[in-house]
Design a protein around this motif. Structure first.
Motif, PDB file in Angstrom:
ATOM      1  N   VAL A  47       0.824  -1.206   0.000  1.00 51.88           N
ATOM      2  CA  VAL A  47       0.000   0.000   0.000  1.00 51.88           C
ATOM      3  C   VAL A  47       0.864   1.264   0.000  1.00 51.88           C
ATOM      4  CG1 VAL A  47      -1.701   1.306   1.325  1.00 51.88           C
ATOM      5  CG2 VAL A  47      -1.916  -1.174   1.139  1.00 51.88           C
ATOM      6  N   VAL A  48       1.930   1.255   0.821  1.00 51.17           N
ATOM      7  CA  VAL A  48       2.765   2.445   0.963  1.00 51.17           C
ATOM      8  C   VAL A  48       3.659   2.660  -0.247  1.00 51.17           C
ATOM      9  CG1 VAL A  48       4.664   3.447   2.304  1.00 51.17           C
ATOM     10  CG2 VAL A  48       2.738   2.389   3.476  1.00 51.17           C
ATOM     11  N   LEU A  49       4.177   1.583  -0.821  1.00 49.27           N
ATOM     12  CA  LEU A  49       5.218   1.743  -1.835  1.00 49.27           C
ATOM     13  C   LEU A  49       4.922   1.036  -3.147  1.00 49.27           C
ATOM     14  CD1 LEU A  49       8.027   2.747  -2.616  1.00 49.27           C
ATOM     15  CD2 LEU A  49       8.982   0.692  -1.599  1.00 49.27           C
ATOM     16  N   ALA A  50       4.658  -0.262  -3.098  1.00 53.98           N
ATOM     17  CA  ALA A  50       4.630  -1.049  -4.332  1.00 53.98           C
ATOM     18  C   ALA A  50       3.587  -0.539  -5.318  1.00 53.98           C
ATOM     19  CB  ALA A  50       4.382  -2.521  -3.996  1.00 53.98           C
ATOM     20  N   PHE A  51       2.336  -0.417  -4.890  1.00 55.68           N
ATOM     21  CA  PHE A  51       1.285  -0.006  -5.812  1.00 55.68           C
ATOM     22  C   PHE A  51       1.514   1.402  -6.366  1.00 55.68           C
ATOM     23  CE2 PHE A  51      -1.748  -3.111  -3.540  1.00 55.68           C
ATOM     24  CZ  PHE A  51      -1.295  -4.137  -4.336  1.00 55.68           C
ATOM     25  N   PRO A  52       1.822   2.420  -5.523  1.00 55.01           N
ATOM     26  CA  PRO A  52       2.030   3.769  -6.078  1.00 55.01           C
ATOM     27  C   PRO A  52       3.196   3.843  -7.059  1.00 55.01           C
ATOM     28  CG  PRO A  52       1.673   3.881  -3.706  1.00 55.01           C
ATOM     29  CD  PRO A  52       1.848   2.438  -4.046  1.00 55.01           C
ATOM     30  N   VAL A  53       4.318   3.177  -6.734  1.00 54.53           N
ATOM     31  CA  VAL A  53       5.482   3.248  -7.622  1.00 54.53           C
ATOM     32  C   VAL A  53       5.224   2.509  -8.921  1.00 54.53           C
ATOM     33  CG1 VAL A  53       7.906   2.620  -7.863  1.00 54.53           C
ATOM     34  CG2 VAL A  53       7.091   3.546  -5.718  1.00 54.53           C
ATOM     35  N   GLN A  54       4.665   1.326  -8.834  1.00 54.72           N
ATOM     36  CA  GLN A  54       4.441   0.534 -10.039  1.00 54.72           C
ATOM     37  C   GLN A  54       3.418   1.174 -10.966  1.00 54.72           C
ATOM     38  OE1 GLN A  54       3.389  -3.241  -8.332  1.00 54.72           O
ATOM     39  NE2 GLN A  54       5.501  -3.926  -8.137  1.00 54.72           N
ATOM     40  N   ASN A  55       2.490   1.929 -10.402  1.00 53.10           N
ATOM     41  CA  ASN A  55       1.458   2.572 -11.218  1.00 53.10           C
ATOM     42  C   ASN A  55       1.848   3.974 -11.669  1.00 53.10           C
ATOM     43  OD1 ASN A  55      -0.281   0.342 -10.983  1.00 53.10           O
ATOM     44  ND2 ASN A  55      -1.113   1.088  -9.041  1.00 53.10           N
ATOM     45  N   ALA A  56       3.020   4.433 -11.254  1.00 43.16           N
ATOM     46  CA  ALA A  56       3.461   5.773 -11.649  1.00 43.16           C
ATOM     47  C   ALA A  56       3.961   5.758 -13.090  1.00 43.16           C
ATOM     48  CB  ALA A  56       4.560   6.259 -10.713  1.00 43.16           C
ATOM     49  N   ASP A 214      -0.914  -8.260 -10.373  1.00 38.95           N
ATOM     50  CA  ASP A 214      -1.790  -7.694  -9.343  1.00 38.95           C
ATOM     51  C   ASP A 214      -3.255  -7.783  -9.733  1.00 38.95           C
ATOM     52  OD1 ASP A 214       0.325  -6.904  -7.608  1.00 38.95           O
ATOM     53  OD2 ASP A 214       0.707  -5.166  -8.888  1.00 38.95           O
ATOM     54  N   SER A 215      -3.574  -8.719 -10.615  1.00 38.65           N
ATOM     55  CA  SER A 215      -4.943  -8.841 -11.103  1.00 38.65           C
ATOM     56  C   SER A 215      -5.846  -9.486 -10.057  1.00 38.65           C
ATOM     57  CB  SER A 215      -4.968  -9.672 -12.388  1.00 38.65           C
ATOM     58  OG  SER A 215      -4.545 -10.996 -12.119  1.00 38.65           O
ATOM     59  N   ALA A 216      -7.130  -9.356 -10.286  1.00 41.08           N
ATOM     60  CA  ALA A 216      -8.108  -9.966  -9.382  1.00 41.08           C
ATOM     61  C   ALA A 216      -7.996 -11.486  -9.391  1.00 41.08           C
ATOM     62  CB  ALA A 216      -9.520  -9.531  -9.777  1.00 41.08           C
ATOM     63  N   ALA A 217      -7.646 -12.062 -10.543  1.00 42.16           N
ATOM     64  CA  ALA A 217      -7.524 -13.518 -10.631  1.00 42.16           C
ATOM     65  C   ALA A 217      -6.403 -14.030  -9.729  1.00 42.16           C
ATOM     66  CB  ALA A 217      -7.263 -13.929 -12.083  1.00 42.16           C
ATOM     67  N   VAL A 218      -5.252 -13.326  -9.726  1.00 42.49           N
ATOM     68  CA  VAL A 218      -4.142 -13.729  -8.862  1.00 42.49           C
ATOM     69  C   VAL A 218      -4.537 -13.609  -7.398  1.00 42.49           C
ATOM     70  CG1 VAL A 218      -1.814 -13.121  -8.119  1.00 42.49           C
ATOM     71  CG2 VAL A 218      -2.352 -13.224 -10.557  1.00 42.49           C
ATOM     72  N   ASN A 219      -5.150 -12.489  -7.052  1.00 45.33           N
ATOM     73  CA  ASN A 219      -5.558 -12.283  -5.656  1.00 45.33           C
ATOM     74  C   ASN A 219      -6.571 -13.331  -5.215  1.00 45.33           C
ATOM     75  OD1 ASN A 219      -3.928  -9.990  -5.438  1.00 45.33           O
ATOM     76  ND2 ASN A 219      -5.552  -8.634  -6.175  1.00 45.33           N
ATOM     77  N   LEU A 220      -7.474 -13.707  -6.105  1.00 44.65           N
ATOM     78  CA  LEU A 220      -8.491 -14.703  -5.756  1.00 44.65           C
ATOM     79  C   LEU A 220      -7.860 -16.074  -5.541  1.00 44.65           C
ATOM     80  CD1 LEU A 220     -11.532 -15.171  -5.366  1.00 44.65           C
ATOM     81  CD2 LEU A 220     -11.682 -15.707  -7.807  1.00 44.65           C
TER      82      LEU A 220
END
Length: 247
Positions: A47-56, A214-220
């Motif tokens: 939440v703090v790092l991975a998602f914001p950096v990867q989506n930048a 990070d798709s919904a399928a992987v999370n599921l």
């Protein structure tokens, strides 16, 4: 004249089995807490790092503008790795009585190999800031080379696949030991066995580009094993290991 024989007072103390039960209860509680700390740290790092950096659009530019978040995210990755690494260390005295070879394998895979991958990932995150300074990346100064380099550094699909496969191998050894020892209910262990193939399938699909990392399928597909680990952690904290099986 009758004489009364005196007997030396009997020293009260814990029997070896009682002492072992206490030791194993402490090991179970500590391992459960480490599981929860590692999981929470891992979620926060995303939440703090991975998602914001990867989506930048410009990962290096984002790192230059949010160096504090980068350092915090890397620290959380280290907390996750070290917490999970100490789980097999804490449980080794218990599990070695079941099968020393499997317990040693579990210790090496989850305690050493998996931890090494977490350290490598943390170092990669920390490299973002000096790379950003070297490339002079920042708000409005993104260059094609900087964007490509930043994307390469934060591309965690390969690292995630490696960590996940190592994690599943260690987990399989762990659940074999739990199943044989019966120190926790077997329905928890069987749940873990059922979740491992789904977890492996999720990251193999991501590795071959069938689904996003990070798709919904992987999370599921990862959800059953993730929930099982938290149930196991809570069980170890609340109930410990079964006394009849500890001996």
């Amino acid at each position: 004249m009758s004489s009364v024989k005196s007997h030396p007072p009997r020293v009260q103390g814990d029997s070896p089995s009682t002492s072992r039960v206490r030791e194993h209860r402490a090991a179970a509680t500590t391992a459960g807490i480490l599981y929860i700390v590692g999981t929470v740290a891992g979620v926060l790092s995303k939440v703090v790092l991975a998602f914001p950096v990867q989506n930048a659009d410009d990962p290096l530019g984002y790192a230059a503008d949010h160096s504090g978040a980068v350092a915090t995210g890397a620290l959380l990755v280290l907390v996750m790795g070290l917490s999970l690494a100490f789980v097999p260390v804490v449980l080794f005295p218990v599990l070695r009585r079941v099968d020393e070879v499997l317990a040693t394998g579990y210790l090496i895979i989850r305690g050493a190999v998996e931890t090494t991958t977490y350290v490598v990932v943390a170092i990669a995150w920390l490299l973002l800031v000096p790379l950003a300074e070297t490339m002079a990346a920042g708000s409005g100064t993104a260059s094609p080379e900087g964007v490509r380099l930043g994307t390469l550094v934060v591309d965690s699909e390969g690292a995630s696949v490696v960590m996940s496969l190592v994690f599943c191998l260690g987990s399989a050894l762990f659940y074999v030991l739990l199943f044989r020892s019966r120190i926790v209910p077997r329905w928890i262990t069987v749940w873990g066995f059922a979740g491992i193939p789904l977890y492996v399938a999720a990251y193999l699909l991501a590795m071959y580009g069938t689904v996003g990392i990070d798709s919904a399928a992987v999370n599921l597909l990862c959800l059953p094993l993730a929930v099982q680990e938290m149930v196991l952690a809570v069980w170890m904290i609340a109930r410990g290991f079964r006394p009849s099986a500890v001996g």
